[in-house]
Enzyme design. Structure first.
Site, mmCIF file in Angstrom:
data_model
loop_
_atom_site.group_PDB
_atom_site.id
_atom_site.type_symbol
_atom_site.label_atom_id
_atom_site.label_comp_id
_atom_site.label_asym_id
_atom_site.label_seq_id
_atom_site.Cartn_x
_atom_site.Cartn_y
_atom_site.Cartn_z
ATOM 1 N N TRP A 290 -5.234 1.029 10.062
ATOM 2 C CA TRP A 290 -5.457 1.077 8.622
ATOM 3 C C TRP A 290 -5.343 -0.311 8.000
ATOM 4 C CZ3 TRP A 290 -8.112 3.723 5.533
ATOM 5 C CH2 TRP A 290 -7.895 3.695 4.144
ATOM 6 N N GLU B 154 -11.526 6.090 4.835
ATOM 7 C CA GLU B 154 -10.909 6.916 5.879
ATOM 8 C C GLU B 154 -11.873 7.119 7.037
ATOM 9 O OE1 GLU B 154 -7.877 7.648 6.111
ATOM 10 O OE2 GLU B 154 -7.096 7.415 4.078
ATOM 11 N N TYR C 15 0.838 -1.205 0.000
ATOM 12 C CA TYR C 15 0.000 0.000 0.000
ATOM 13 C C TYR C 15 0.872 1.255 0.000
ATOM 14 C CZ TYR C 15 -3.423 3.479 1.535
ATOM 15 O OH TYR C 15 -4.209 4.593 1.616
#
Length: 204
Positions: free
Chosen positions: A65, A57, A35
């Site tokens: 995350w 988000e 990522y």
């Protein structure tokens, strides 16, 4: 962000991985490396891409995350590839269906916010669309953090974007969440100085 698994060179500075490449500390571990290297900080295009990042988000708030990334394909499935028109038409039955789906984060407020944001995204087309709207808040100057301690979590632009989106019916779009969005889509280049991905967004 996940903790780095490689050796840190300097306090919270770039990390030299086992491949000899310098990265931001959170992107040094195997779980987050792809990522970091191929997506975070790069510009995206299209309404669905922006709605997806805004949604993810918002769901990430209070979670790691990596948790969201692991559930990303499920999010894409249940939210119809983040097609705004489709999600905007979701009703209470759809909400209950989503609350029963263990593959995603089952948070009623965030699910409701996603549907509200899809409807607001449709409405924003009259002002040029979500992508153009967000791009209107690119900062005049880019940060240049040398370590994670110098990284911001909010900015005047993210505060302004948050207020502007809320005014147009968006939910769960606080200044910190919007700063994370701006980082994710390359409006703000927060790769550390020395990271091999620094400058990848093309942000001046």
């Amino acid at each position: 962000m996940s903790e780095p698994s490689a050796t840190i060179t300097g306090m919270a500075g770039v990390v030299i991985g086992d491949d000899g490449v310098a990265r931001c500390p959170w992107g040094a571990g195997e779980a987050m490396r792809s990522y970091h290297d191929t997506e975070w900080g790069l510009r995206v295009s299209g309404e669905a891409a922006y709605l997806e990042r805004l949604t993810l988000e918002a769901f990430q708030s209070g979670l790691s995350w990596s948790t969201i990334l692991n559930k990303r394909e499920a999010f894409r499935e249940v939210f119809a590839g983040f097609d705004a028109d489709t999600v905007a038409a979701y009703d209470e039955g759809d909400v209950l269906r989503l609350m029963d789906d263990a593959r995603i984060v089952r948070n009623r407020r965030k699910i409701d916010a996603t549907i509200a944001n899809a409807r607001a995204t449709v409405g924003l087309r009259e002002e040029g669309g979500l992508e153009a709207f967000v791009l209107g808040f690119v900062p005049a100057e880019q940060p240049a953090p040398g370590d994670t301690g110098e990284m911001l979590t909010v900015s005047p632009e993210s505060v302004a974007l948050s207020k502007a989106l809320k005014k147009r019916g968006f939910a769960h779009v606080g200044p910190t969440t919007m700063y994370a969005l701006m980082e994710a889509v390359g409006l703000v280049d927060d790769h550390l100085v020395g990271c091999h991905r620094r400058g990848c967004s093309g942000a001046a």
